[in-house]
Enzyme design. Sequence first.
Site, PDB file in Angstrom:
ATOM      1  N   LYS A  35       0.821  -1.211   0.000  1.00 41.13           N
ATOM      2  CA  LYS A  35       0.000   0.000   0.000  1.00 41.13           C
ATOM      3  C   LYS A  35       0.853   1.258   0.000  1.00 41.13           C
ATOM      4  CE  LYS A  35      -4.264  -1.671   1.986  1.00 41.13           C
ATOM      5  NZ  LYS A  35      -5.305  -1.488   2.990  1.00 41.13           N
TER       6      LYS A  35
ATOM      7  N   LYS B 127     -13.010  -5.065  -1.169  1.00 38.75           N
ATOM      8  CA  LYS B 127     -13.902  -3.906  -1.208  1.00 38.75           C
ATOM      9  C   LYS B 127     -13.142  -2.609  -1.414  1.00 38.75           C
ATOM     10  CE  LYS B 127     -14.194  -4.060   3.841  1.00 38.75           C
ATOM     11  NZ  LYS B 127     -12.833  -4.533   3.865  1.00 38.75           N
TER      12      LYS B 127
ATOM     13  N   LYS C 240      -7.983 -10.705  -5.405  1.00 34.81           N
ATOM     14  CA  LYS C 240      -9.205 -11.034  -4.680  1.00 34.81           C
ATOM     15  C   LYS C 240     -10.264  -9.958  -4.837  1.00 34.81           C
ATOM     16  CE  LYS C 240      -8.859  -9.259   0.019  1.00 34.81           C
ATOM     17  NZ  LYS C 240      -9.001  -9.513   1.443  1.00 34.81           N
TER      18      LYS C 240
END
Length: 336
Positions: free
Chosen positions: A112, A200, A197
């Site tokens: 990230k 969200k 994956k």
Amino acid sequence: MTRVFSGVKPTGHLTLGNYLGAMRQWAAEDQRRSDALFCVVDLHALTVDHDPARVRRLSRQAASLLLAAGLDPELCTVFVQSHVDEHARLSYVLECVATDGEMRRMIQYREKAARERERGGSVRLSLLTYPVLMAADILAYGTDDVPVGIDQTQHVELARDLAVRFNQRYGHTFVVPRATNPAVAARVMNLQEPASKMGKSDDVGPGIVYLLDEPDVVRKKVMRAVTDSGREVVYDRQARPGLANLLEILAACTGGEPAELAGGYDSYGALKKDTAEAVVEVLRPVQERHKELCADPGYVEGVLQEGAGKARAMARPTVDAAYRAIGLLPPVNAAR
Ligand code: TRP
């Protein structure tokens, strides 16, 4: 009884991946067989660029969806992380046990942070310390089992390490937790990029089915799923990841085995059609309950208020014990 803790981060709308991979098992198994807490971990949503109103909205929605998915406040504790001060209180103490190097090695942080820097943005310090806060979430409750996806295993390992280290240095205080990757959980992949994956946080995408997507939207997304070249329907995760993902979703929705289901199809189209309908049917009751809960916001608020009270009472003795053990002077006349 086994104590179970898990959390959902309100950084995006919850997806079919969250449901089939975690929430469904929490409702069907964990809340019945164990003493379970499920937390909307809103503090964790502040570790990256965020919009305050959106975080608030998504937190409320995540709580309603946990209930709509079948979590029963009579059986388990559902609450919002920021309503219970013990998380932040314990996090600081654990920062005094964790090391800088340990934090920088965390895979999720590295990924990230690299992405953020590429965009020319700055990395919040809380992104680096996030795993410590997560460890505090877990350790504050004397948690035994943490049901999470495999992408979170490293963070749970860190919580273990910190618990062991703290106990060795300052005396036995924490239960040493472990990650449990739910046995029957599907690892649902993005319909457009079956190598990643269905998360969200990836924001909007045609490859992500959201729990609150209308049936026609679900159908469209599944019908447009990327499949692999080739014609026959076989289950092969390596060579045919797109197809395998559809078969796994169908299996998770209908209770079958992906390899067996593959044998029943001679075209991609038919498989997609059945998968779409299976997903629509699995989501239907969740969406219906969610609608009912939205019509009764006072009920959800009441659940969260009661949940926070229960959670606080569970966490406080452990966090107080950690404060004492590490050398902080107890307040005089502390009635706590
Ligand atoms: N980090 C988890 C995620 O991104 C969410 C989380 C925060 C969590 N605290 C937790 C999960 C404690 C399990 C236990 O999905």
